[in-house]
Design an enzyme around this catalytic site. Structure first.
Site, PDB file in Angstrom:
ATOM      1  N   GLU A   1       0.958  -1.254   0.005  1.00 50.44           N
ATOM      2  CA  GLU A   1      -0.004  -0.019   0.138  1.00 50.44           C
ATOM      3  C   GLU A   1       0.878   1.288   0.008  1.00 50.44           C
ATOM      4  OE1 GLU A   1      -2.146   0.189   3.838  1.00 50.44           O
ATOM      5  OE2 GLU A   1      -2.461   2.484   3.275  1.00 50.44           O
TER       6      GLU A   1
ATOM      7  N   ASP B   1       0.553   3.781  -3.149  1.00 52.13           N
ATOM      8  CA  ASP B   1       0.081   5.090  -2.767  1.00 52.13           C
ATOM      9  C   ASP B   1       1.154   6.115  -3.796  1.00 52.13           C
ATOM     10  OD1 ASP B   1      -0.918   7.486  -1.395  1.00 52.13           O
ATOM     11  OD2 ASP B   1       0.999   7.510  -0.718  1.00 52.13           O
TER      12      ASP B   1
ATOM     13  N   GLU C   1      -4.880   0.452  -3.137  1.00 53.44           N
ATOM     14  CA  GLU C   1      -3.510   1.075  -3.409  1.00 53.44           C
ATOM     15  C   GLU C   1      -2.211  -0.280  -3.268  1.00 53.44           C
ATOM     16  OE1 GLU C   1      -3.659   5.479  -1.378  1.00 53.44           O
ATOM     17  OE2 GLU C   1      -3.081   3.783  -0.226  1.00 53.44           O
TER      18      GLU C   1
END
Lengths: 231, 231
Positions: free
Chosen positions: B47, B51, B122
């Protein structure tokens, strides 16, 4: 005015196909206001782009280099890409003398200059990315910014200075620091707070900033230095 | 337990060389706690990576597509990459039925589930990036997330809902909305605030959230919908 950017390109380790990109990266919005016929834009859009490139390169580096949990990587990344670090990198590269800004800005060498230098650093990354692509931008970021990772660890730059000072104060003198507001000056939209950090009755250091929180952080940072606890 | 991920891969428009990456992207930390022998990691590091990839792709898209100033692009980007939008994309892709989480988590279908879906989105981007590289991740982001840009403009998702509701209320009924706290429930570390937004004495809508600010935002959002002012 077209400055001779060869020296800067040398420092950046790259030569631009499109010189205007580098010039734009060095142009603060205040310069445009003073030179209405200026052909180029100011650097804010390049900064927007460069910031995202910087973020991905640093993220990818930390992800592959360290098996640590996401929370730690996030804190290390924040320390590497924060304004202070980027302003420092700009100074190391000698960016300051190439900046194009208004006469007013060029006199302000304090906090405003730091901010401007940090933004120019991101804009330069944006310019390299547009001119040469991801790999060249990555080389620049790894060679000039990520190289400071040792300093981030040594000086614990990833720790909030208030937590760091509190930890150290408890360890060294068994006292919990307190903060007191000394004054706040300036108009509402541009107020500066001045805060002192104390160990008991001893005023260790003061700090200023646009919010109480930031003034406290700066006071804690100054206090860590003054006590030699930042090593 | 190894789920059959073929359906999801189809929805994602990609097939993974390393299936474990996709499985990891779908694994919430609560699942690991309940399945001690589980061979894979939870998705938080993916993640972290995803991101940053998402941020660059969206940034680059907006930079090239729109000549607008940096401040506007920043607001549009925020609306595209915020949790609500990513949770929605995850739902559109049918991610929900592939999530690996604890029995406790799987019962919580409210706010916690949204959060988990956004994080999985993400993490999936991070997994595609590792498995296939930037171009494939970019295709996914452009095809599945950036496609919502029209909705961002139509529904003014880039405007803070409180400012938006205030603007509309002044325009339509010449009243400035006020907010009142109705109640706050739950223990300190998990408090939920409930806030009502009023036009004069009329309670238009309520909203809840982990802070008063967020409860007010949610109330304003609900009020915009209720009044039909979100079109």
């Amino acid at each position: 005015m077209k400055k001779d950017l060869e020296g800067l390109e040398k420092a950046l380790g790259t030569s631009f196909k499109e010189q205007g990109l580098l010039e734009t990266a060095l142009t603060h919005r205040s310069y445009i206001n003073e030179h209405r016929g200026y052909a180029l834009d100011h650097n804010e859009r390049l900064e927007f782009l460069g910031d995202a490139v910087l973020e991905l390169v640093v993220t990818e580096y930390l992800f592959h280099q360290y098996p640590n949990p996401e929370g730690e990587l996030t804190a290390w990344r924040a320390a590497l890409v924060r304004g202070e670090m980027l302003a420092k990198v700009s100074r190391e590269l000698g960016v300051e003398k190439y900046l194009m800004m208004s006469r007013g800005e060029s006199k302000d060498t304090g906090r405003a200059r730091e901010y401007l230098l940090a933004n120019a650093c991101e804009a330069i990354i944006g310019a390299i990315y547009l001119d040469k692509g991801y790999e060249d931008a990555k080389d620049f970021i790894l060679g000039r910014i990520v190289t400071h990772i040792g300093e981030v660890f040594d000086k614990k730059l990833f720790v909030d200075p208030k937590s760091h000072f509190q930890e150290k104060a408890q360890e060294m003198v068994s006292i919990t620091p307190t903060y007191r507001e000394h004054e706040s000056v300036g108009p509402d939209h541009n107020r500066v707070f001045v805060v002192g950090v104390y160990l008991g009755d001893e005023l260790v250091a003061t700090g200023e900033g646009p919010s109480k929180q930031e003034a406290q952080r700066n006071a804690a940072k100054a206090a860590l230095e003054k006590k030699g606890w930042d090593k």
